[in-house]
Design an enzyme around this catalytic site. Structure first.
Site, PDB file in Angstrom:
ATOM      1  N   ARG A  80      -1.941  -0.584  -8.308  1.00 35.65           N
ATOM      2  CA  ARG A  80      -3.580  -0.876  -8.431  1.00 35.65           C
ATOM      3  C   ARG A  80      -2.843   0.871  -8.390  1.00 35.65           C
ATOM      4  O   ARG A  80      -2.202   1.190  -7.732  1.00 35.65           O
ATOM      5  CB  ARG A  80      -4.191  -0.934  -6.396  1.00 35.65           C
ATOM      6  CG  ARG A  80      -4.759  -0.620  -6.043  1.00 35.65           C
ATOM      7  CD  ARG A  80      -5.176  -0.207  -4.510  1.00 35.65           C
ATOM      8  NE  ARG A  80      -5.273  -1.788  -4.188  1.00 35.65           N
ATOM      9  CZ  ARG A  80      -4.803  -1.474  -3.067  1.00 35.65           C
ATOM     10  NH1 ARG A  80      -3.942  -0.976  -2.463  1.00 35.65           N
ATOM     11  NH2 ARG A  80      -4.498  -2.668  -2.549  1.00 35.65           N
ATOM     12  N   ASP A 128       0.951  -1.443   0.012  1.00 35.33           N
ATOM     13  CA  ASP A 128      -0.023   0.037   0.198  1.00 35.33           C
ATOM     14  C   ASP A 128       0.938   1.077   0.716  1.00 35.33           C
ATOM     15  O   ASP A 128       1.933   1.438   0.541  1.00 35.33           O
ATOM     16  CB  ASP A 128      -0.975  -0.050   1.563  1.00 35.33           C
ATOM     17  CG  ASP A 128      -2.033  -1.103   0.786  1.00 35.33           C
ATOM     18  OD1 ASP A 128      -2.291  -1.641  -0.118  1.00 35.33           O
ATOM     19  OD2 ASP A 128      -3.052  -1.109   1.560  1.00 35.33           O
TER      20      ASP A 128
END
Length: 302
Positions: free
Chosen positions: A179, A131
Site C-alpha cells: 500500500r 501497517d
C-alpha cells in the site's frame, strides 16, 4: 496548519487521554470515521461497502501496548476478526500494527504472534497488511515482513512517500503486495520531506515506479489530483486495472469511493473499529484539520 497538525499528532501519543477515550465511547465526532466498537457493528459497515462493489481492509484498533498480556489480548481479538470475515463471507482483509501485537515488548514475541495471525489468515485465504508506523519502528517492521515472507505469501506492508528512503524500499519489495501512502506521523527533516509539495511529488513518483513493478499495489489517497494522475498514467502505459486498487479511509469522500468503484476500478475502504479509537482519530484530525468541525459539532450536539 503545521502547528495544528503537530498539536493533534502530540495528542495521539497521549496514553492518558487514550485510556480516557475508551470510557467516552465514540464521541468527539469519531463515530463518523470509526465503524463501531465491536465486530457486529463493523461487519454491518463492511457489508454495506461490499453491496456497493467496495472491499474492506479492517483495522482492529489498538495502541499503547507495552505488556505481553495486552499483546496477547490484541492477538486474540485479531484472530476473532479473521474468523468473522470468514464466517460472514465478506470481501475483506486485515491491516495490523506490529506495536499492537508486541513489537515494543519483544521482537521475537511479536514475530511469533504475527506468524500465528498470518498462518490463520492463510487458512482462510485472507491477506494481512502490516501497517507502517513511525520511523522508529520502520526497520523492525520490514525485518518482520521479510521473516514472514519466507513461509507465507499473504502478507505485505506500507510505503510512506514522505520518507527519503522509500524509493529504495520500493525497489527491495517489487514482488510484495504494498500500500502506498503519503504518511501520517511527524518525522524529522533528517529522514523525511517536510513540505506538502515535496511529499506529493514523491508520492506520485513512487506510484509510477510501483505500477511498473509486478506485484499488486494499493494507492491510498483522498487527493483527487493524484487519483486523476494515476488514471491517466495507467491508461497511457497500458497498466491493467487488476494490478492496482484505490483505497480511502472509512467516512471520507464516500461519494468518490462509490464513483471509482462504479467506473470499474478496484476499490478498498480502510475500516477501523474497536474501543481503542482515540489515537487513530487524532491522526485523522492532524491530516485533515477541517475534520475538527466533526468534533465541534459533536460536542455542541451533546
Amino acid at each position: 496548519m503545521s502547528l495544528t497538525r503537530d498539536f493533534f499528532i502530540a495528542l495521539s501519543k497521549n496514553q492518558l487521554l487514550n485510556n480516557g477515550a475508551k470510557k467516552w465511547g465514540l464521541k468527539l465526532g469519531a463515530s463518523k470515521v470509526v465503524a463501531g466498537t465491536d465486530i457486529n457493528s463493523m461487519m454491518k459497515s463492511v457489508k454495506e461497502l461490499n453491496a456497493n462493489g467496495i472491499g474492506a481492509t479492517i483495522d482492529n484498533l489498538g495502541e499503547f501496548v507495552y505488556s505481553k498480556e495486552e499483546a496477547l489480548e490484541a492477538k486474540a481479538s485479531i484472530l476473532e476478526t479473521l474468523e468473522a470475515i470468514q464466517q460472514h463471507g465478506v470481501t475483506a482483509h486485515m491491516s495490523i500494527k506490529l506495536t499492537q501485537v508486541g513489537l515494543d515488548v519483544d521482537y521475537k514475541f511479536c514475530l511469533e504472534n504475527m506468524r500465528e495471525i498470518v498462518a490463520a489468515a492463510a487458512n482462510y485465504a485472507i491477506f494481512i497488511n502490516i501497517d507502517m508506523e513511525d520511523y522508529s519502528h520502520l526497520q523492525q517492521t520490514l525485518d518482520i515482513l521479510h521473516a514472514l515472507l519466507e513461509d507465507y505469501d499473504n502478507v505485505g506492508t506500507v510505503i510512506q512517500s514522505y520518507l527519503y528512503r522509500s524509493e529504495k524500499d520500493l525497489e527491495n519489495l517489487q514482488n510484495v503486495r504494498l500500500r502506498l501512502v503519503k504518511g501520517a506521523y511527524k518525522e524529522l527533516s533528517e529522514v523525511s520531506y517536510q513540505s506538502k509539495q515535496d511529499i506529493d511529488m514523491n508520492y506520485l513518483k513512487l506510484i509510477k515506479l510501483r505500477l511498473q513493478q509486478p506485484a499488486f499495489t494499493s494507492i491510498a489517497t483522498h487527493d483527487h489530483h493524484i487519483i486523476d494522475a494515476v488514471k491517466k498514467f495507467a491508461k497511457e502505459n497500458s497498466i491493467p486495472r487488476d494490478r492496482f486498487e484505490f483505497q480511502m479511509l472509512y467516512g471520507f469522500r464516500s461519494d468518490m469511493q462509490k464513483e471509482l468503484a462504479e467506473e470499474g476500478y478496484a476499490f478498498t475502504t480502510y475500516v477501523p473499529f474497536g474501543q481503542d479509537w482515540y489515537g487513530y482519530y487524532m491522526r485523522r484530525l492532524a491530516e485533515r484539520p477541517q475534520n475538527i468541525n466533526l468534533a465541534l459539532k459533536s460536542l455542541v450536539s451533546k
